[in-house]
Write a protein that holds these residues in place. Structure first.
Motif, short mmCIF file in Angstrom:
data_model
loop_
_atom_site.label_atom_id
_atom_site.label_comp_id
_atom_site.label_asym_id
_atom_site.label_seq_id
_atom_site.Cartn_x
_atom_site.Cartn_y
_atom_site.Cartn_z
N UNK A 197 0.83 -1.07 -0.04
CA UNK A 197 -0.19 -0.17 -0.06
C UNK A 197 1.00 1.12 0.16
N UNK A 198 0.63 2.30 -0.66
CA UNK A 198 1.14 3.56 -0.70
C UNK A 198 0.91 4.40 0.41
N UNK A 199 1.96 4.65 1.29
CA UNK A 199 1.52 5.39 2.30
C UNK A 199 2.63 6.61 2.38
N UNK A 200 2.12 7.61 3.16
CA UNK A 200 3.17 8.99 3.44
C UNK A 200 3.97 8.55 4.48
N UNK A 201 5.43 9.00 4.28
CA UNK A 201 6.37 8.69 5.07
C UNK A 201 7.43 9.89 5.12
N UNK A 202 8.13 9.90 6.14
CA UNK A 202 9.41 10.75 6.15
C UNK A 202 10.63 9.69 6.04
#
Length: 333
Positions: A197-202
């Motif tokens: 799954x595409x997920x926001x990250x730093x």
């Protein structure tokens, strides 16, 4: 707030074997508490203040009379002012959450597509909040990527989910139950680096030499969109590290992470007091690393390297920053 700390101090004093309390002193103290309760003018206080006054006075009486109390979650919640449950407004917002609204935010982030990212966690881990990638560079160094889930990217800064997380500040774990920052419907999905799954990250990229030196000027931190290629447990990682695997990209990642771990290990050693405090038994949240297998060492050293690198980066550039330092009290241990 002061009453909560006073209560803890009183409990320690009453349990102390170094201080003697006469029966006369205990009876006099109980009489003062009872007189206060009897003389309480309830008309002066609103309902919440009345409830707190009565609670603390009765709590004090129980302690002075040595009446054992089995703490419940509701008792602990009232005592500490920690909210356990979410109101229906917050829950309804979590249920209708739609990530497609945040396409604009995704376009402002770098999409990490050409890296093989894995997560390594304990068997019981519910939320997967960090992933690792690594590659060898032509100069012989390693580029370690540490990808930390960034759930705030999905949150409307004026929305009630954001307000709730801001108010709670942190997830609280106790043996009686937990008080999470966000509802499970949101946290288990968008606060987790779910495989595929595409997920926001730093994403934090650290260039590391064969001697374990982190080259600060070549480190890069960026807001990103990532997709985990493989979710792994410590046991699974250790098994494949020994026996190998058919997926060449996974095998290269495992081998390179082990090499990076050996490099960092040349410069990092564990203080014995730290080991006693943090590595002996699982903590109440089951998030501390207590084993010493290859997978656990890699995760621990990667997080240590990331934290210290970010702190050094900010310090050397004069960037305003909140630092966290741990001082170990040997007498407490």
């Amino acid at each position: 707030d002061d009453l909560f700390f006073y209560d803890q101090v009183l409990e320690n004093l009453l349990a102390s074997k170094k201080i003697f309390y006469s029966k006369e002193l205990e009876l006099a103290s109980l009489k003062k508490v009872q007189d206060f309760l009897n003389g309480l003018d309830y008309s002066k206080y609103n309902g919440e203040v009345k409830a707190k006054l009565v609670f603390w006075c009765n709590e004090l009486k129980d302690k002075l009379e040595k009446i054992p109390r089995k703490e419940t979650l509701s008792h602990l919640s009232f005592k500490t002012d920690v909210t356990i449950d979410f109101n229906e407004g917050v829950l309804s917002e979590a249920r209708r959450f739609n990530p497609k609204v945040y396409v604009g935010e995704a376009n402002n982030r770098e999409k990490i597509k050409d890296e093989f990212i894995i997560t390594i966690d304990g068997e019981r881990a519910g939320e997967i909040d960090d992933g690792l990638s690594v590659k060898k560079l032509e100069n012989g160094n390693y580029l370690l990527g540490v990808h930390i889930c960034d759930p705030t990217g999905y949150l409307d800064k004026n929305g009630i989910l954001y307000d709730e997380g801001y108010k709670r500040t942190i997830s609280i774990y106790s043996a009686l139950g937990n008080s999470p920052m966000f509802p499970e419907q949101y946290s288990s999905n968008y606060m987790s680096l779910t495989q595929g799954k595409r997920r926001f990250a730093t994403s934090y990229y650290l260039e590391i030499t064969s001697d374990g030196e982190i080259i600060l000027d070549k480190c890069v931190f960026k807001k990103s969109v990532v997709s985990v290629n493989r979710k792994m447990s410590y046991n699974n990682f250790n098994l494949l590290a020994k026996s190998g695997c058919e997926d060449s990209r996974l095998e290269d990642t495992i081998n390179n992470l082990q090499e990076v771990c050996n490099c960092l290990g040349k410069r990092v050693s564990m203080d014995e007091n730290y080991r006693i405090a943090h590595r002996e038994t699982p903590n109440v949240s089951a998030t501390n690393i207590i084993g010493s297998s290859s997978g656990e060492k890699i995760v621990e050293l990667a997080m240590f390297a990331t934290n210290t690198t970010v702190a050094n980066y900010a310090a050397k550039r004069g960037i305003p920053f909140i630092y966290r330092a741990h001082e170990l009290d040997k007498e407490y241990l």
